[in-house]
Design an enzyme around this catalytic site. Structure first.
Site, PDB file in Angstrom:
ATOM      1  N   ASP B 179      76.144  46.007  15.486  1.00 23.33           N
ATOM      2  CA  ASP B 179      75.022  45.785  14.607  1.00 23.33           C
ATOM      3  C   ASP B 179      73.899  46.694  15.113  1.00 23.33           C
ATOM      4  OD1 ASP B 179      73.297  44.559  12.810  1.00 23.33           O
ATOM      5  OD2 ASP B 179      72.598  43.196  14.369  1.00 23.33           O
ATOM      6  N   ASP B 615      75.880  38.812  11.564  1.00 24.66           N
ATOM      7  CA  ASP B 615      76.983  39.439  12.281  1.00 24.66           C
ATOM      8  C   ASP B 615      78.122  38.474  12.562  1.00 24.66           C
ATOM      9  OD1 ASP B 615      75.378  41.745  12.514  1.00 24.66           O
ATOM     10  OD2 ASP B 615      74.312  40.782  14.157  1.00 24.66           O
TER      11      ASP B 615
END
Lengths: 349, 980
Positions: B179, B615
């Protein structure tokens, strides 16, 4: 540093658990969690390999020579008699001969002694293709009964030789039932030689596994007779034939101690063996041999250990020489970063 | 309620994850639920994860089962053939049980088969799983959780292994999906540099520049930054030429003034709080804007109040040094920012009536609209832009345009018209804006640093040297993503970049037309074309050996179509050829899809790292999920397998813990395989000489205790303590990690080598012991029986197998010695007791006195020396040979550093510590504490304040106890109320 209420109580709990650790232990624990324990890191360098092999070789070859010498110094005479002891007429049907109890099984063999044999001379019989280590065979005994005799009733492990005619058998089981029963007598020119049949079994077996007050009972009374009979008046602990037989052999070819001749035999002397060829190995085509051998610190004649030591030792030396040669011819510099795979690849491209 | 109708508005809305406070209950209605909600659409089933190594282990176990059955089959056929009435001594009379009944050989074979299965069952290492679990558990709870190298002192967060069964997976990761925000970056924009009138200002060095300089051998001097430099959130800029009014002495102070005014005026920021420079808070749509306004403030143009028509600026040093004046600028129009315009303008009137349009925006759009002239400056500024861009900074161009009243009035009419139109207002506004945003005069550009997490570029550099490919999956815009990729050194200008974006004219046109089916068709078509084109080009690049690295940048919309089953293969093919891939504007679900594309399509081991709730699905989809226990709540951590505080700890987690775990478990598994196979094979060879009857070679107790006592502990010790090279060397030579990616230590080839040697050894054990035991064995001429021979063989097996483990060790601690020699000793102690007693139970006393009988002969000692040495000869030879001619990388590293004293690496680290930032130095000092103060460590657990005490003596601040932080972290996670 911010501290929450919960965390302080958590650390307090942690403190207590570690409380009793001494400084040493806490340090050890620290090194443990940080994976930093003191360690020696052996690196197998060619020097190490060559030296190890060389030293091993240097140790092994002499040991092997000593063993081999000990084995070679043993005088051993092996005589196979299972075929020769059957009269010509029965050669075609050996099993019938051996099973026919009406025919005399006596047989004479002459053995020529090549070298001087020093007392004690051990007499072994050697059987072949005889699966004493067969599962059905091995388990068909009862150690408790051997020790306690008839007092011990649960002899189910002895199947199928646990009882006969409704009465229990002592000693029960197939092993005892198939007791080897050829007998040997040795005659030299001067007369018959004395064969000592005591002390042929391991002491531990005699004293602890076979009862002193257990007498054979109802043994070999069935319709099928497997082998030798036992004198019901002698306790099992003194029936050393049986004790020897019942220490089952590891391999299908085995020797068992028969007795000990406690006089020297000179070279070129001729010994006549009067043997009674009772035991049936003909059904399954097993050989029977009689072995006369002297003994020393290593035991009987067995070149294997010595040969193995020498072979391994020589190969150690050879390998170390080979390694040294390779090392000289194609040296790899120790710890050369160019041998790292990623460096090698970049070199290649 | 009570027959009242109550209106519900957003004020009454409770979002998911809220917790109820100060009231017992509420009455509520549930809205926006079901499978179509965003949360549900993005969520996935929580997978249960098993490591690839364990999966491979399953295959090995299956192979062992196959081996077991073939062995049993051979034995069974043998037994059927062997059984015969001629062996009368086996007592084939009366009722022979079916297993030995010669009349039915088939049944004999079948039953023997079952006997043999139980007999050979030792080949299946049942205790292996238990041992592995134990090893992994200790690895994760004691090593990973308590590693001070992964302990983040500032946030008091240690690493946390939330699952213990993926440790070794960490040693084989090939793809990392990261991420961006919160993981790579801190989500903190800082004004870093600027270029005004063709002159660069700002002395800071970004991490990537530092890395580049270090690689080229330059020593970057960092220490001289003056303490007077203003550093606040959003502002990390220092240049004496601009600060404190010094710009007045620059070559062109006018343009500087324009620059600052542009910063202070051209924005949509709202000030909040006290109107003093220290206390004011800026509320901005994006952190960039806030950073720019903050920069203006610090450079002397303090924007402090906004009314609907004016902006108040407190200007310092404008007319002469030290003079502060408050100026109200009238804001006439604001032409707002949007993604197609990529610029923002304001038209403002000075108190003296001057009309100016200030504009800031992306360099491409600004340069298109510049007026003629001043080419030198444009060129210089463009160079600066490129320089900033490659340093990973986010750039904006600033420009202005003087307007005269007449022109403005005319335009303003059109603007008002457009603004009040009802249809296509935005489009019309854009068109009107075009009319005035032209003939601009370039002022300069700004560079904002999207602040990376500490040590990220270095970490990424290390990881990529380790052969790990890092993909950035972000919800951000494509430009931002590319910027960050530059900043993290994932992309540089030497790379060939493939950009597949939905921001093309064709797609935009289609979107304007608004037909969804049509849009889909157009995008799909263009994505397909792009993919094929890129793939072709990529293959061309790969064919030429120029070594050009490739990078793929794709956005979420295109990805949606590229993930289509038809195109998936192409996408995978292309992306696997690229050394870095950036996916931007992707949804959480797409993150997971990309992850599983690589996981399932390429069958590579993947790791996802992220910090936020978005995520979670990616973390769950990957083989290993790592959560950053940072600021964005705990969802990611809760879904993850490992939680670390900082991205940079990934180096330690993968290169040190992962690699070691992998190596250790490979060793443990192959060793287990070897020792059980060896043991069982001796039994197997014996079967051939017992008429295939299934007779045991070893006593039952030997067989049961073999795995439990005589060989159990050493292998666990190896699984815990074995390390090929130290932690610092693992990080110094990240390439060592590639051995794990290639699965060098648990290939079938490796297993085959072990299998070969276990066959060899078992043959030695069986044939040497039996062959050597044939004649009488001492001077009394007595003969060994079955159990003497088998005890001899078993002794050799136990000794050899334990010594073999010692040979496999890379580092031998005293625990190794203790466990290995202890195991051998345990065997002797056991056999002394076991064969020394007669039990009153009904059992066969086969082993009575056996060991004493054996030990009374020379044979025992000679064989005990010969057989293990002969058995290990092959292994030793192989190891020496392999090390010399086909060394593993780690072996060479071992050799390079063989003569390093044990602690040298630590001294190096100490030196490093001197160059660390204060924060790093602090955590470092903590990690040093117990070692340095070893004499005093006794206090460590006596008083909780001990560490702080010593730390304060060393001039650093330390939290109270490093070991206990794991618990603390978990406590905190419980306390923290969930957020969404």
């Amino acid at each position: 540093m911010e501290m929450e209420g919960g965390s302080s109580s958590g650390s307090a709990g942690g403190t207590q658990t570690h409380h009793r650790f001494s400084p040493m232990r806490s340090r050890a624990f620290y090194r443990f969690t940080q994976q930093n324990l003191p360690a020696c890191k052996p690196v197998l360098t060619p020097g190490w390999v060559i030296m190890t092999f060389l030293i091993m070789g240097i140790v092994f070859v002499p040991v092997g020579l000593v063993c081999l010498h000990a084995s070679e110094s043993v005088v051993e005479i092996v005589d196979r008699y299972d075929v020769e002891c059957i009269p010509e007429a029965y050669r075609s049907n050996k099993v019938a001969y051996i099973k026919d109890s009406s025919i005399s099984k006596n047989c004479n063999r002459t053995i020529k002694v090549q070298k001087h044999m020093k007392a004690p001379i051990y007499i072994y019989y050697e059987l072949d293709n005889y699966y004493q280590n067969h599962r059905r065979f091995v388990k068909s005994r009862n150690d408790k009964q051997l020790l306690y005799g008839l007092k011990y009733k649960d002899t189910s492990s002895c199947k199928p030789e646990e009882s006969s005619n409704g009465l229990p058998i002592v000693p029960c089981g197939l092993i005892a039932w198939s007791l080897f029963n050829d007998s040997y007598a040795f005659v030299r020119d001067r007369g018959e030689m004395n064969v000592n049949r005591k002390n042929i079994a391991w002491k531990s077996d005699r004293e602890h596994k076979f009862g002193k007050h257990v007498y054979p009972f109802n043994f070999q009374n069935g319709t099928l007779i497997g082998g030798g009979k036992l004198d019901p008046s002698i306790p099992l602990s003194d029936q050393e034939d049986l004790i020897v037989w019942m220490r089952t052999a590891a391999l299908p070819t085995f020797r068992k101690l028969y007795g000990i001749i406690e006089e020297d035999i000179d070279a070129d002397e001729i010994i006549t063996v009067h043997l009674v060829n009772n035991y049936n190995t003909y059904s399954f085509g097993g050989k029977k041999k009689i072995v006369l051998t002297t003994s020393n610190w290593l035991g009987g004649k067995n070149g294997f250990l010595g040969m193995a030591y020498i072979a391994i030792g020589t190969s150690f030396v050879l390998i170390s020489v080979l390694f040294a040669l390779i090392h000289v011819k194609y040296p790899r510099p120790r710890g050369d970063p160019t041998y790292l795979s990623w460096n090698r690849k970049s070199n290649a491209s | 309620m009570e027959k009242q109708t109550l209106p519900l508005s957003p004020n009454q809305l409770l979002l998911r994850g809220c917790s109820l406070r100060n009231t017992e209950y509420i009455v509520g209605a549930v809205i926006f639920t079901g499978h179509e909600t965003k949360v549900m659409m993005n969520s996935m089933n929580v997978p249960s994860k098993r490591s690839t190594l364990e999966r491979k282990l399953d295959k090995l176990i299956l192979a062992l089962f196959g081996c077991l059955f073939s062995m049993c089959l051979i034995g069974a056929i043998g037994s059927g053939v062997f059984i015969n009435r001629k062996y009368y001594y086996l007592g084939f009379f009366g009722d022979v049980e079916p297993q030995f009944n010669p009349d039915n050989r088939f049944v004999v074979a079948i039953l023997t088969m079952f006997t043999l299965i139980t007999l050979y069952s030792t080949i299946i290492p049942i205790s292996l799983y238990v041992s592995i679990e134990m090893i992994k558990f200790i690895q994760s709870t004691q090593f990973i959780n308590k590693d001070l190298n992964m302990y983040h002192a500032e946030s008091n967060t240690p690493a946390l292994a939330r699952t213990s069964n993926l440790n070794e997976e960490l040693g084989q990761v090939e793809y990392i999906f990261s991420d961006k925000t919160g993981t790579l970056t801190r989500n903190l924009m800082e004004f870093f540099k600027c270029s005004i009138g063709g002159e660069i200002y700002g002395t800071g060095i970004t991490e990537i520049e530092r890395g580049r300089a270090e690689r080229s051998g330059l020593k970057v001097d960092e220490g001289k930054s003056p303490t007077t430099a203003v550093h606040e959130k959003g502002f990390n800029f220092d240049d004496p030429r601009l600060m404190h009014g010094a710009w007045k002495n620059e070559r062109d102070p006018e343009i500087c003034k324009e620059f600052f005014r542009c910063l202070a005026l051209c924005h949509t920021v709202l000030p909040e709080g006290d109107e003093s420079p220290e206390k004011i808070m800026y509320q901005a749509a994006s952190p960039d804007e806030a950073a720019l306004v903050t920069a203006a403030k610090n450079l002397g143009f303090f924007f402090y109040r906004r009314t609907p028509t004016t902006v108040m600026i407190r200007e310092s040093h404008v007319e002469k040094m030290g003079k502060i004046q408050e100026v109200a600028y009238e804001i006439l129009n604001v032409l707002e920012f949007n993604s197609t315009r990529k610029r923002q303008s304001v038209v403002c009137r000075y108190p003296n009536g001057r009309l100016v349009l200030y504009c800031k925006g992306a360099d491409t759009v600004i340069y298109e609209r510049l007026g003629d002239g001043n080419h030198d400056m444009k060129r210089l500024t463009r160079e600066h832009l490129e320089q900033f861009g490659s340093a990973g900074l986010r750039t904006l161009c600033l420009a202005y345009r003087e307007l005269n009243t007449e022109l403005y009035e005319k335009w303003n009419e059109k603007f008002i018209q457009a603004k009040s139109s009802l249809r296509d207002r935005e489009k019309k506004l854009d068109e009107v804006a075009e009319l005035i945003e032209k003939d601009l005069v370039l002022i300069g550009c700004t560079a904002i640093e999207d602040k990376l997490q500490e040590g990220v570029p270095a970490c990424i550099e290390t990881l990529s040297r380790a052969g790990i490919k890092i993909w950035v999956l972000t919800g951000d815009k494509i430009e931002t993503a590319i910027n960050i990729a530059y900043a993290c050194n994932l992309i540089n200008n030497d790379m060939k970049q493939f950009i597949i974006s939905s921001e093309t004219n064709a797609i935009r046109e289609a979107e304007d037309r608004g037909d969804t089916v049509e849009i889909a068709r157009v995008i799909r078509h263009s994505v397909k074309q792009d993919l094929n084109r890129c793939l072709e080009e990529a293959q061309q690049y790969l064919r030429t050996i120029s070594g050009t690295k490739l990078a793929l940048i794709i956005d979420g919309k295109c990805l949606m179509y590229a993930l289509d089953p038809n195109l998936r293969a192409n996408l995978l093919n292309l992306s696997l050829n690229c050394s870095s891939v950036v996916c931007c504007r992707v949804s959480p679900l797409q993150k997971a899809q990309v992850t599983s594309l690589v996981k399932k399509g390429a069958r590579k081991i993947t790791l996802s790292i992220g910090d936020g709730a978005n995520d979670v699905s990616m973390i769950q989809a990957a083989h290993v999920g790592v959560g950053i226990s940072g600021l964005e709540g705990m969802q990611a951590v809760m879904a993850s397998d490992f939680a670390i505080a900082q991205f940079r700890f990934l180096t330690d987690l993968l290169l040190v813990h992962g690699r070691w775990s992998y190596l250790r478990l490979c060793k443990v598994i192959t060793y287990f395989f070897y020792k059980n196979l060896t043991f069982t094979l001796t039994q197997f060879w014996f079967t051939f000489q017992t008429g295939f009857s299934g007779q045991r070679f070893y006593d039952d107790w030997f067989q049961s205790l073999y795995n439990v006592i005589f060989t159990a502990l050493p292998v666990i010790i190896v699984g815990l303590f074995d390390k090929d090279v130290s932690a610092s060397l693992s990080k110094k030579y990240p390439e060592l990690y590639r051995e794990g990616i290639r699965n060098m230590f648990f290939k079938w080839r490796v297993v085959a080598v072990w299998a070969f040697f276990s066959v060899y050894q078992s043959l030695i054990f069986y044939y040497f012991t039996t062959a050597a035991s044939q004649a009488g064995h001492n001077s009394s001429g007595k003969i060994f029986g079955l159990w003497d021979v088998s005890t001899m063989a078993f002794t050799c097996v136990v000794v050899t197998v334990n010594l073999r483990l010692l040979m496999a060790c890379n580092s031998v601690t005293r625990w190794h010695h203790l466990s290995i020699w202890g195991s051998i000793l345990a065997w002797f102690v056991f056999i002394f007791i076991y064969s020394g007693i007669m039990t009153p139970y009904d059992r066969q006393e086969n082993l009575f006195f056996v060991i004493y009988v054996l030990m009374s002969t020379f044979y025992f000692y000679l064989a005990l020396l010969l057989i293990p040495v002969a058995a290990l000869l092959g292994d030793f030879l192989y190891q020496g040979f392999q090390r010399w001619f086909y060394p593993y990388d780690y072996e060479i590293v071992q050799e390079i550093h063989k003569n390093d004293p044990e602690d040298s690496s630590r001294i190096e680290l100490l030196e490093v510590a001197n160059h660390l930032t204060p924060d790093e130095a602090r955590s470092y000092a903590i990690s040093q504490l117990p070692r340095e103060k070893s004499k005093h460590t006794g206090f460590a657990f006596d008083s909780p304040g001990y560490e702080s005490f010593f730390a304060s003596q060393q001039g650093v601040f330390a939290p109270q106890k490093a070991w206990d932080v794991a618990r603390r972290a978990s406590m905190r996670s419980q306390q923290r109320k969930p957020r969404t």
